[in-house]
Design a protein around this motif. Structure first.
Motif, PDB file in Angstrom:
ATOM      1  N   PRO A 104       0.808  -1.224   0.000  1.00 33.68           N
ATOM      2  CA  PRO A 104       0.000   0.000   0.000  1.00 33.68           C
ATOM      3  C   PRO A 104       0.838   1.270   0.000  1.00 33.68           C
ATOM      4  O   PRO A 104       0.464   2.252  -0.625  1.00 33.68           O
ATOM      5  N   ASP A 105       1.967   1.274   0.689  1.00 29.14           N
ATOM      6  CA  ASP A 105       2.816   2.464   0.720  1.00 29.14           C
ATOM      7  C   ASP A 105       3.309   2.836  -0.676  1.00 29.14           C
ATOM      8  O   ASP A 105       3.423   4.011  -1.005  1.00 29.14           O
ATOM      9  N   THR A 106       3.587   1.823  -1.493  1.00 27.54           N
ATOM     10  CA  THR A 106       4.031   2.072  -2.866  1.00 27.54           C
ATOM     11  C   THR A 106       2.910   2.718  -3.663  1.00 27.54           C
ATOM     12  O   THR A 106       3.112   3.690  -4.386  1.00 27.54           O
ATOM     13  N   PHE A 107       1.697   2.180  -3.495  1.00 31.03           N
ATOM     14  CA  PHE A 107       0.543   2.752  -4.179  1.00 31.03           C
ATOM     15  C   PHE A 107       0.345   4.208  -3.771  1.00 31.03           C
ATOM     16  O   PHE A 107       0.156   5.083  -4.616  1.00 31.03           O
ATOM     17  N   LEU A 108       0.399   4.484  -2.465  1.00 26.07           N
ATOM     18  CA  LEU A 108       0.194   5.843  -1.991  1.00 26.07           C
ATOM     19  C   LEU A 108       1.272   6.782  -2.516  1.00 26.07           C
ATOM     20  O   LEU A 108       0.986   7.923  -2.873  1.00 26.07           O
ATOM     21  N   LYS A 109       2.501   6.302  -2.561  1.00 31.70           N
ATOM     22  CA  LYS A 109       3.588   7.134  -3.072  1.00 31.70           C
ATOM     23  C   LYS A 109       3.331   7.496  -4.536  1.00 31.70           C
ATOM     24  O   LYS A 109       3.460   8.659  -4.926  1.00 31.70           O
ATOM     25  N   GLU A 110       2.928   6.511  -5.342  1.00 33.19           N
ATOM     26  CA  GLU A 110       2.652   6.774  -6.750  1.00 33.19           C
ATOM     27  C   GLU A 110       1.449   7.711  -6.904  1.00 33.19           C
ATOM     28  O   GLU A 110       1.456   8.608  -7.748  1.00 33.19           O
ATOM     29  N   TRP A 111       0.422   7.494  -6.082  1.00 38.12           N
ATOM     30  CA  TRP A 111      -0.766   8.330  -6.149  1.00 38.12           C
ATOM     31  C   TRP A 111      -0.428   9.774  -5.804  1.00 38.12           C
ATOM     32  O   TRP A 111      -0.905  10.703  -6.429  1.00 38.12           O
ATOM     33  N   ARG A 112       0.425   9.951  -4.792  1.00 38.42           N
ATOM     34  CA  ARG A 112       0.851  11.312  -4.420  1.00 38.42           C
ATOM     35  C   ARG A 112       1.614  11.988  -5.562  1.00 38.42           C
ATOM     36  O   ARG A 112       1.502  13.189  -5.761  1.00 38.42           O
ATOM     37  N   GLU A 113       2.382  11.206  -6.300  1.00 40.72           N
ATOM     38  CA  GLU A 113       3.130  11.768  -7.424  1.00 40.72           C
ATOM     39  C   GLU A 113       2.208  12.121  -8.582  1.00 40.72           C
ATOM     40  O   GLU A 113       2.406  13.131  -9.253  1.00 40.72           O
ATOM     41  N   GLU A 114       1.177  11.290  -8.821  1.00 37.88           N
ATOM     42  CA  GLU A 114       0.284  11.498  -9.955  1.00 37.88           C
ATOM     43  C   GLU A 114      -0.804  12.533  -9.676  1.00 37.88           C
ATOM     44  O   GLU A 114      -1.202  13.275 -10.571  1.00 37.88           O
ATOM     45  N   GLU A 115      -1.318  12.573  -8.459  1.00 39.95           N
ATOM     46  CA  GLU A 115      -2.437  13.454  -8.093  1.00 39.95           C
ATOM     47  C   GLU A 115      -2.140  14.172  -6.770  1.00 39.95           C
ATOM     48  O   GLU A 115      -2.892  14.045  -5.807  1.00 39.95           O
TER      49      GLU A 115
END
Length: 139
Positions: free
Chosen positions: A69-80
């Motif tokens: 989940p931390d990886t997903f959140l990191k990517e989401w923060r970068e994209e949006e």
């Protein structure tokens, strides 16, 4: 040998996942979430999204360890980043606001007050919820 899940169409796999999610929600006592999951319509995915989801199903079938989940959140923060920042601000300032996503204000009159407060202090969160409510009403 090809498993039954691998032979399913994309739509069949999405529907099977929906059923698993509904069962999980009911097991956790989340009846409103289960009702929402029963009626929510998924947007037609783009070919790229279908491909990404197909790869996900293939990885699951192979037993590949899924993304943390931390990886997903990191990517989401970068994209949006702005959207994620708004969600985090709203979570911090208005605990419980997220519950409004799974129910209509006309069924829970106290929710109107939260929406009015969000209109004033976090209009983007209010708009986000109102769009979800419009979708729920259209079902």
């Amino acid at each position: 040998m090809v498993s039954q899940e691998q032979e399913q169409t994309f739509e069949q796999r999405i529907e099977a996942q929906r059923k698993r999610d509904i069962e999980r929600a009911l097991a956790q006592g989340e009846t409103e979430l289960a009702e929402f999951l029963e009626t929510v319509e998924y947007d037609d995915p783009t070919p790229d999204e279908v491909e990404a989801i197909e790869r996900y199903f293939e990885d699951v079938a192979k037993g590949v360890k899924l993304e943390e989940p931390d990886t997903f959140l990191k990517e989401w923060r970068e994209e949006e980043p702005e959207f994620v920042a708004m969600l985090e601000r709203t979570d911090e300032r208005f605990p419980g606001w997220w519950d409004l996503m799974f129910r209509l204000p006309e069924d829970h009159p106290a929710d109107f007050e939260m929406l009015r407060t969000l209109d004033q202090y976090e209009p983007e969160a209010s708009e986000f919820l109102r769009e979800i409510h419009d979708e729920l009403r259209s079902l």
